[in-house]
Design an enzyme around this catalytic site. Structure first.
Site, PDB file in Angstrom:
ATOM      1  N   ASN A  13      -5.380 -39.310 -27.563  1.00 28.33           N
ATOM      2  CA  ASN A  13      -5.441 -39.248 -29.021  1.00 28.33           C
ATOM      3  C   ASN A  13      -6.212 -40.418 -29.644  1.00 28.33           C
ATOM      4  OD1 ASN A  13      -3.704 -41.337 -28.559  1.00 28.33           O
ATOM      5  ND2 ASN A  13      -2.167 -40.721 -30.054  1.00 28.33           N
ATOM      6  N   LYS A  52      -9.602 -43.377 -29.908  1.00 32.59           N
ATOM      7  CA  LYS A  52     -11.050 -43.387 -30.023  1.00 32.59           C
ATOM      8  C   LYS A  52     -11.668 -43.576 -28.639  1.00 32.59           C
ATOM      9  CE  LYS A  52     -12.816 -43.536 -33.440  1.00 32.59           C
ATOM     10  NZ  LYS A  52     -13.191 -42.419 -34.343  1.00 32.59           N
ATOM     11  N   LYS A  75     -13.516 -41.317 -26.597  1.00 25.67           N
ATOM     12  CA  LYS A  75     -13.742 -40.243 -25.624  1.00 25.67           C
ATOM     13  C   LYS A  75     -15.215 -39.839 -25.622  1.00 25.67           C
ATOM     14  CE  LYS A  75     -10.551 -37.675 -27.669  1.00 25.67           C
ATOM     15  NZ  LYS A  75      -9.970 -38.624 -28.642  1.00 25.67           N
ATOM     16  N   THR A  76     -15.710 -39.433 -26.775  1.00 21.71           N
ATOM     17  CA  THR A  76     -17.130 -39.102 -26.896  1.00 21.71           C
ATOM     18  C   THR A  76     -17.980 -40.360 -26.756  1.00 21.71           C
ATOM     19  OG1 THR A  76     -16.687 -37.207 -28.330  1.00 21.71           O
ATOM     20  CG2 THR A  76     -18.887 -38.195 -28.487  1.00 21.71           C
ATOM     21  N   THR A  77     -17.484 -41.451 -27.303  1.00 28.79           N
ATOM     22  CA  THR A  77     -18.250 -42.701 -27.309  1.00 28.79           C
ATOM     23  C   THR A  77     -18.500 -43.182 -25.882  1.00 28.79           C
ATOM     24  OG1 THR A  77     -17.047 -43.165 -29.345  1.00 28.79           O
ATOM     25  CG2 THR A  77     -18.427 -44.921 -28.483  1.00 28.79           C
ATOM     26  N   ARG A 126     -26.338 -45.320 -19.854  1.00 29.46           N
ATOM     27  CA  ARG A 126     -26.547 -45.975 -18.553  1.00 29.46           C
ATOM     28  C   ARG A 126     -27.412 -45.114 -17.627  1.00 29.46           C
ATOM     29  NH1 ARG A 126     -20.501 -47.941 -17.864  1.00 29.46           N
ATOM     30  NH2 ARG A 126     -20.772 -50.194 -18.069  1.00 29.46           N
ATOM     31  N   PHE A 140     -15.223 -29.265 -37.702  1.00 26.13           N
ATOM     32  CA  PHE A 140     -13.832 -29.064 -37.296  1.00 26.13           C
ATOM     33  C   PHE A 140     -13.272 -27.804 -37.901  1.00 26.13           C
ATOM     34  CE2 PHE A 140     -14.055 -33.147 -35.331  1.00 26.13           C
ATOM     35  CZ  PHE A 140     -13.339 -32.885 -34.181  1.00 26.13           C
ATOM     36  N   TRP A 168     -10.372 -26.247 -38.139  1.00 22.79           N
ATOM     37  CA  TRP A 168      -9.126 -25.892 -38.818  1.00 22.79           C
ATOM     38  C   TRP A 168      -9.360 -25.648 -40.306  1.00 22.79           C
ATOM     39  CZ3 TRP A 168      -9.138 -30.606 -35.962  1.00 22.79           C
ATOM     40  CH2 TRP A 168      -9.451 -31.737 -36.733  1.00 22.79           C
ATOM     41  N   GLU A 218     -16.044 -32.413 -26.390  1.00 21.85           N
ATOM     42  CA  GLU A 218     -14.996 -31.746 -27.180  1.00 21.85           C
ATOM     43  C   GLU A 218     -14.740 -30.313 -26.698  1.00 21.85           C
ATOM     44  OE1 GLU A 218     -14.815 -34.277 -31.153  1.00 21.85           O
ATOM     45  OE2 GLU A 218     -16.460 -32.840 -31.280  1.00 21.85           O
TER      46      GLU A 218
END
Lengths: 177, 177
Positions: free
Chosen positions: B17, B19, B21-23, B31, B72, B74, B109
């Site tokens: 949950n 910050k 993940k994508t970063t 790299r 998003f 929702w 995602e």
């Protein structure tokens, strides 16, 4: 600098025993560079002769990712020298922070010299607290001291759920360094 | 492709949950690009009109970071269309995976369309399992299904320790998007 006026710089801390602390800092650097922001990463542990994926990429991008350490120091036989190099990296960090020239300053693996007792966490926090207010700072490394967690604005723990080294698979270039 | 011969590609999963993940997936991409590897990121949620830091950076680098979603979902009033776009992104992912042209394929995602029931996790795992063996894959998103955790080689949970939105500070360009 981009849209720096009136911006409140954040202190981001990536800690925990899992992958992705430095890697996510690189992702921040990449995004910010994409937006034309000025960024620098100073690396407290990676040795100046290292030329990993991030160094090759930074060179192509025209971004500063500067290894200033001596590699992982538990193998070191010259702790005084390691300590002096960590101090030199810290002094460089303070210069970059104070200059106000950067939108983002990344201090990669700074938690280790703090944990080794080579940098005082109070001194680090004082320098962060007195930086020009628009400067974002990203700190990485395992075992962040509680004082840093308390001081930071955004703290993420990268938690290892499963790691392939434990299945005998070695680190992969590009993917991990 | 670089040193692909005999390489066993890994499946990396960034979930949780917090910050990063994508970063961190962007950091891997950076790299690998630095090492001259061929990389692509397909984004299941970010909308095709989005032009965030990663898209600006990717353009400058000559790397493909392709938003294929609708934002998003929702908030969406047209779920059939969202579902169709997720399927289209998945079909593109399968083509890229199967081609064997890439050293690293990032499916950003992807956990959300799986959670929404638009993609079957078994179908995803089958496609990953049957990809050319040198291809590394990076998957991101919250709430990864247990089957994906079990299948992946390297799993990291990005856990939120402290988030500045909760102090009323809005997301920062460059730093967070």
């Amino acid at each position: 600098m981009v849209e720096a006026k009136g911006r409140r710089g954040l202190v981001v801390l990536n800690t925990g025993n899992g992958k992705g602390k430095t890697t996510a800092a690189l992702g921040i650097l990449m995004r910010a560079w994409g937006r034309g922001m000025k960024v620098v990463m100073l690396q407290f542990i990676k040795a100046s002769h290292h030329r990993f994926g991030e160094h090759k990429a930074a060179e192509k991008m025209g971004v500063e990712v500067i290894p200033m350490g001596r590699g992982f120091t538990w193998l070191s036989k010259d702790l005084d020298r390691d300590k002096a190099m960590a101090r030199a990296c810290w002094e460089e960090a303070v210069r970059r922070l104070r200059s106000g020239e950067y939108d983002i300053v990344v201090l990669d693996e700074i938690t280790y010299p703090i944990r080794y007792g080579w940098l005082d966490v109070g001194e680090v926090i004082d320098a962060l607290a007195s930086r020009p207010p628009h400067v974002h700072v990203v700190l990485t490394g395992r075992n962040a001291p509680q004082e840093l967690v308390d001081f930071a604005d955004l703290v993420t723990e990268m938690r290892e759920v499963k790691h392939p080294f434990k299945q005998g698979i070695r680190a992969q270039p590009g993917l991990e360094y």
